[in-house]
Design an enzyme around this catalytic site. Structure first.
Site, PDB file in Angstrom:
ATOM      1  N   GLU A  46       0.793  -1.228   0.000  1.00 23.28           N
ATOM      2  CA  GLU A  46       0.000   0.000   0.000  1.00 23.28           C
ATOM      3  C   GLU A  46       0.830   1.286   0.000  1.00 23.28           C
ATOM      4  O   GLU A  46       0.812   2.050   0.976  1.00 23.28           O
ATOM      5  CB  GLU A  46      -0.949   0.011   1.207  1.00 23.28           C
ATOM      6  CG  GLU A  46      -1.851  -1.202   1.278  1.00 23.28           C
ATOM      7  CD  GLU A  46      -2.933  -1.085   2.346  1.00 23.28           C
ATOM      8  OE1 GLU A  46      -2.937  -0.090   3.086  1.00 23.28           O
ATOM      9  OE2 GLU A  46      -3.782  -1.978   2.423  1.00 23.28           O
ATOM     10  N   GLU A  80      -5.388  -8.669   1.120  1.00 19.81           N
ATOM     11  CA  GLU A  80      -6.036  -8.312   2.387  1.00 19.81           C
ATOM     12  C   GLU A  80      -7.501  -8.040   2.128  1.00 19.81           C
ATOM     13  O   GLU A  80      -7.845  -7.357   1.157  1.00 19.81           O
ATOM     14  CB  GLU A  80      -5.451  -7.033   3.009  1.00 19.81           C
ATOM     15  CG  GLU A  80      -4.088  -7.179   3.606  1.00 19.81           C
ATOM     16  CD  GLU A  80      -3.595  -5.887   4.257  1.00 19.81           C
ATOM     17  OE1 GLU A  80      -4.420  -5.041   4.670  1.00 19.81           O
ATOM     18  OE2 GLU A  80      -2.362  -5.732   4.355  1.00 19.81           O
TER      19      GLU A  80
HETATM   20  C1  FCB Z   1      -4.525  -1.968   5.560  1.00 15.60           C
HETATM   21  C2  FCB Z   1      -3.146  -2.254   6.095  1.00 15.60           C
HETATM   22  C3  FCB Z   1      -3.133  -3.253   7.217  1.00 15.60           C
HETATM   23  C4  FCB Z   1      -4.300  -3.093   8.154  1.00 15.60           C
HETATM   24  C5  FCB Z   1      -5.595  -3.010   7.392  1.00 15.60           C
HETATM   25  C6  FCB Z   1      -6.823  -2.882   8.247  1.00 15.60           C
HETATM   26  O1  FCB Z   1      -4.550  -0.706   4.981  1.00 15.60           O
HETATM   27  O2  FCB Z   1      -2.317  -2.751   5.077  1.00 15.60           O
HETATM   28  O3  FCB Z   1      -1.889  -3.129   7.867  1.00 15.60           O
HETATM   29  O4  FCB Z   1      -4.094  -2.030   8.978  1.00 15.60           O
HETATM   30  O5  FCB Z   1      -5.550  -1.935   6.502  1.00 15.60           O
END
Ligand code: FCB
Length: 464
Positions: A170, A369
């Protein structure tokens, strides 16, 4: 509709995983020669995080990784995505590797492999060595070059046991939450600096992929993880549509265009030309940034509903969403997570469709994620029921199925997160885990209902 909750089977080769990140779980910040990172400094700055929470101990994963790996194994997840803390490997961000730092990740990856779990390694999940920040951090090309050196060191030490290599997690958050809104470390409010950082992060990605490929041993796969959000206009009003385009440019295209297409976003000058002359760019940078990728990691949580809202107090030096007159205004009837994020699983299918429409020759995609925070509370019997999390993951997997049914090449899904952890500026109050961490009782791990549900789902290859 993704809310149907009954899936066909996923392909046999589909990757099922869980994700974590170093600073959020490891603790042991002074151990075995680790240097300070920008998150150590930021989290100890008064007012920077909720209740002054910091990662000094976190989930103590550094000492309990065997127990945590056993939990991944029992979950049946074939893959575990974690990140390496740069300041454990190079305490000052440059120079030779700290052997004890490498040893920790050797022990961790060995433990994973022994448990039959594939390690997915991310090189940078936000814990920049503080000393590099003091030399200009990502605002400078030097940090991109140091990042490539660091990548080569870690790759050299671990590529005998790690196949999956992701450079950055990110970069949007690093550049814009770190240096534009200041919500994240290093916590500054900058205009030009944040843009230079976004660019140097991508240059660092390109240099790191090149460096690792040059010393490739065999089967390694190289990729990057971006957090993309589908930006929806809050209404049909042309002003909201224009707001959505501006925010899409700033959040998504600033990274996807160079990395996936080798171009800069065509309309970038409308948003940024009066705060920067882009002098940090060099002629060959686009070719460097657009490395062939073996996979694209996508972190997806929720859509953004962009509404035009002129700033009362414009400051021409900056360009956060507020500075470009955009606020997020999700429909009132959408459910929200404990983060306040709206829940609508169609975001996943829509994003995947959009990427496929906008970029040719996309690499295979992995959802690296996806997950949600809710107010989890153990019941009288000590169990932690979390039906909302189950429904969230269930619907988002349905959205992945919809994309698969359209022929989109999605190869895996990693749930964020294995266990409750340090949620950055929100501290420990926001729980994203499949496993509850009892911060009041020696960091005891208690699998939530969602852990058992996800285990059964993985076992049935997605049939719920
Ligand atoms: C993302 C991050 C991760 C976590 C989630 C909820 O942006 O990569 O570390 O904090 O959000």
């Amino acid at each position: 509709m993704p809310s149907e909750q009954v899936f066909r089977k996923f392909p046999d080769s589909f990757t099922w995983g869980v994700s974590t990140a170093s600073y959020q779980i490891e603790g042991a910040v002074h151990e075995d020669g680790r240097g300070p990172s920008i998150w150590d400094v930021f989290s100890h700055t008064p007012g920077a995080t909720a209740r002054g929470d910091h990662g000094d101990v976190a989930c103590d994963h550094y000492h309990r990784f065997r127990e945590d790996v056993a939990l991944v194994r029992d979950l049946g997840a074939g893959s575990y995505r974690f990140s390496v803390a740069w300041p454990r490997i190079q305490p000052e961000g440059h120079g030779p590797a700290n052997q004890k730092g490498l040893d920790f990740y050797r022990r961790l990856t060995d433990e994973l492999l022994d448990a039959g779990v594939e390690p997915w390694l991310t090189l940078y999940h936000w814990d920049l060595p503080q000393q590099l920040e003091e030399r200009g951090g990502w605002r400078t090309r030097d940090t991109a070059e140091r990042f490539a050196d660091y990548a080569a060191l870690v790759h050299d030490a671990l590529s005998d046991r790690v196949t999956w290599w992701s450079t950055l997690n990110e970069p949007y958050c690093t550049a814009f939450l770190g240096m534009a809104t200041g919500e994240h470390a290093p916590g500054t409010r900058e205009g030009h600096g944040a843009l230079a950082a976004a660019h140097h992060l991508m240059v660092g990605h390109g240099l790191a992929v090149q460096a690792m490929r040059a010393q490739r041993r065999g089967a390694e796969k190289f990729g990057i993880t971006l957090n993309l959000t589908e930006v929806r206009p809050a209404s049909a009003d042309p002003a909201d549509r224009a707001a959505a385009e501006r925010f899409d440019l700033m959040h998504n295209r600033v990274f996807t265009d160079p990395i996936l297409a080798g171009t800069f976003p065509s309309r970038e000058r409308e948003v940024w030309s009066d705060i920067t002359d882009f002098a940090f760019r060099r002629p060959d940078d686009l070719a460097l940034i657009r490395q062939p990728l073996d996979f694209l990691g996508m972190n997806v949580y929720c859509p953004t509903y962009a509404k035009f809202a002129p700033t009362a107090d414009p400051d021409p030096r900056f360009r956060t969403a507020a500075d470009i007159d955009v606020v997020s205004a999700p429909p009132a009837d959408l459910p929200r997570t404990a983060m306040g994020w709206p829940v609508d699983a169609t975001v996943l299918t829509q994003l995947l469709r959009g990427l496929n429409k906008d970029y040719r020759g996309l690499p295979p995609i992995y959802i690296t994620e996806n997950g949600a925070a809710f107010r989890d509370v153990p019941d009288a019997t000590g169990h932690v029921p979390d039906p909302e999390r189950i429904a969230y993951i269930d619907s988002h997997l349905g959205a992945v199925q919809d994309a698969l049914a359209e022929g989109i090449d999605v190869r895996g899904y990693f749930c964020w997160s294995l266990l409750d952890n340090f949620e950055w500026a929100y501290g420990y109050a926001k729980r994203f885990g499949l496993i509850y961490v009892d911060y009041d009782d020696d960091l005891r791990r208690v699998p939530k209902s969602s852990y058992h549900w996800y285990r059964d789902l993985i076992r049935a290859q997605g049939e719920s």
